[in-house]
Write a protein that holds these residues in place. Structure first.
Motif, PDB file in Angstrom:
ATOM      1  N   PHE A 109      30.407  53.566  22.420  1.00 48.31           N
ATOM      2  CA  PHE A 109      29.791  53.224  23.705  1.00 48.31           C
ATOM      3  C   PHE A 109      28.338  53.714  23.751  1.00 48.31           C
ATOM      4  O   PHE A 109      27.424  52.963  24.120  1.00 48.31           O
ATOM      5  N   ILE A 110      28.120  54.960  23.358  1.00 53.52           N
ATOM      6  CA  ILE A 110      26.777  55.539  23.406  1.00 53.52           C
ATOM      7  C   ILE A 110      25.866  54.891  22.361  1.00 53.52           C
ATOM      8  O   ILE A 110      24.658  54.760  22.568  1.00 53.52           O
ATOM      9  N   LEU A 111      26.439  54.471  21.262  1.00 56.24           N
ATOM     10  CA  LEU A 111      25.642  53.772  20.245  1.00 56.24           C
ATOM     11  C   LEU A 111      25.085  52.464  20.816  1.00 56.24           C
ATOM     12  O   LEU A 111      23.927  52.106  20.560  1.00 56.24           O
ATOM     13  N   HIS A 112      25.913  51.749  21.583  1.00 60.31           N
ATOM     14  CA  HIS A 112      25.475  50.484  22.173  1.00 60.31           C
ATOM     15  C   HIS A 112      24.659  50.688  23.441  1.00 60.31           C
ATOM     16  O   HIS A 112      23.730  49.935  23.714  1.00 60.31           O
ATOM     17  N   PHE A 113      25.033  51.703  24.232  1.00 58.75           N
ATOM     18  CA  PHE A 113      24.345  51.978  25.495  1.00 58.75           C
ATOM     19  C   PHE A 113      23.894  53.436  25.509  1.00 58.75           C
ATOM     20  O   PHE A 113      24.545  54.292  26.096  1.00 58.75           O
ATOM     21  N   PRO A 114      22.775  53.745  24.851  1.00 52.93           N
ATOM     22  CA  PRO A 114      22.340  55.142  24.738  1.00 52.93           C
ATOM     23  C   PRO A 114      21.823  55.747  26.034  1.00 52.93           C
ATOM     24  O   PRO A 114      21.677  56.959  26.135  1.00 52.93           O
ATOM     25  N   ASN A 115      21.544  54.901  27.028  1.00 49.99           N
ATOM     26  CA  ASN A 115      21.014  55.408  28.289  1.00 49.99           C
ATOM     27  C   ASN A 115      21.361  54.456  29.433  1.00 49.99           C
ATOM     28  O   ASN A 115      21.919  53.370  29.210  1.00 49.99           O
ATOM     29  N   ILE A 116      21.022  54.868  30.636  1.00 49.76           N
ATOM     30  CA  ILE A 116      21.350  54.070  31.815  1.00 49.76           C
ATOM     31  C   ILE A 116      20.629  52.731  31.797  1.00 49.76           C
ATOM     32  O   ILE A 116      21.194  51.696  32.193  1.00 49.76           O
ATOM     33  N   ARG A 117      19.422  52.725  31.326  1.00 55.12           N
ATOM     34  CA  ARG A 117      18.644  51.474  31.317  1.00 55.12           C
ATOM     35  C   ARG A 117      19.331  50.413  30.456  1.00 55.12           C
ATOM     36  O   ARG A 117      19.433  49.250  30.855  1.00 55.12           O
TER      37      ARG A 117
END
Length: 357
Positions: free
Chosen positions: A55-63
């Motif tokens: 998940f973090i790899l694909h979406f590293p931040n809120i933006r």
């Protein structure tokens, strides 16, 4: 034992034995701790780790998460279960953009207003990421307190929960809150376990009522055995080479917004639907049936498979109906029973699993 010594024993134990190398404990931010805490609701750390990393790899931040589609989020959540958690994350990120300029809020009253976040989760997010003074009361912490203080109650008892909140508020230290909270969760997960706790290794064992009485199995009280309703679904698995027909479930029950095989309450309805689509039902075969357990029911699934000779035999492809390609899969949310069936085809052993009529 004073509250100070209680908390100090937990902190000392955490420094020596606690978990410090979990993915969300490295380069901690409000965002990453938030995602991990939502994933960890009703799910074990071991099971969450690969999902969190992906998940973090694909979406590293809120933006990056804000720019995504719900299907993208559900795709990465597929198999983790409790999909409302993923939907709450998606709803929350829109609120964060509109109300907090795209930054995860650091005020308790703002955090607790976000979808899917209660008092304990809000406290965990703020204490573990920023070391703010907020107590937590998850299942592990409840079990420790009930055993230590000898409280005759179930973990789910709402009346006792108020008492437990007062206790945890009194023993949570103002300083080193993050270490204390993490230590309590780790102790519950590794030592003060639900079954066969390792009391001899527990830093609290000298004053723990359950240990003194040698009766850990009486604390907490066991819930009455839950009787789960049973439901039968017939899955219609329509296949053309490596393509499978899936429909987006728009009903607000199980698997809302996930893509599933067409599903019916009985065989007759399944066959009638196939006839309406002008698909030859004389070619269908039954696969091995299996069960899938939810928190509120047991679903018995009977898949039937039909292999088409031409993909044009079913051509109503749109946003709610797709041909899912097993070799080049689309980024969509798929429930675990559907994944389970796909695994059979991926291994190319489905012919041995099908029972001929």
């Amino acid at each position: 034992m004073t509250t100070y010594f209680f908390s100090q024993l937990i902190i000392n134990w955490y420094h020596k034995y606690g978990r410090k190398d979990l993915p969300w404990q490295k380069n901690k931010t409000l965002y990453t701790v938030w995602i991990s805490e939502i994933m960890l609701q009703q799910t074990t750390v071991k099971y969450v780790i690969p999902y969190f990393k992906r998940f973090i790899l694909h979406f590293p931040n809120i933006r990056s998460l804000d720019k995504s589609k719900l299907d993208d989020v559900l795709y990465l959540w597929s198999g983790l279960g409790y999909y409302n958690r993923a939907k709450n994350i998606y709803k929350s990120v829109k609120i964060i953009r509109e109300k907090y300029n795209g930054k995860f809020p650091d005020q308790f009253l703002n955090v607790i207003k976000l979808p899917g976040i209660g008092r304990s989760t809000a406290g965990a997010i703020l204490s573990l990421s920023l070391n703010f003074f907020y107590p937590i009361l998850d299942g592990n912490v409840k079990r420790i307190l009930i055993r230590y203080y000898g409280i005759m109650s179930t973990v789910q008892d709402k009346k006792i929960e108020k008492k437990l909140w007062k206790i945890i508020e009194s023993i949570t230290p103002i300083y080193n809150t993050a270490q204390f909270n993490q230590g309590m969760m780790d102790l519950g997960a590794s030592i003060c376990t639900r079954i066969n706790p390792k009391c001899q290794y527990c830093p609290l064992n000298k004053k723990c009522i359950a240990q003194i009485q040698k009766a850990w199995d009486k604390y907490p009280l066991k819930n009455k055995k839950k009787i789960y309703p049973n439901k039968l679904f017939w899955f219609v698995v329509i296949k053309y080479k490596y393509n499978f027909w899936l429909q987006k479930n728009t009903q607000k029950n199980i698997w809302n917004n996930l893509f599933c095989f067409p599903q019916f309450n009985n065989e007759k309805k399944a066959l009638n639907w196939l006839q309406e689509k002008k698909i030859n039902i004389n070619t269908y075969q039954k696969m091995i049936s299996f069960s899938h357990k939810f928190s509120h029911l047991i679903l018995h699934i009977q898949p039937i498979i039909i292999e088409l000779t031409h993909i044009s035999q079913l051509h109503e492809e749109n946003q709610k109906n797709i041909w899912y390609n097993l070799k080049n899969p689309q980024h969509i949310g798929i429930p675990k029973p559907v994944q389970r069936i796909f695994e059979i085809f991926k291994k190319d052993i489905f012919k041995t699993r099908i029972i001929k009529l």
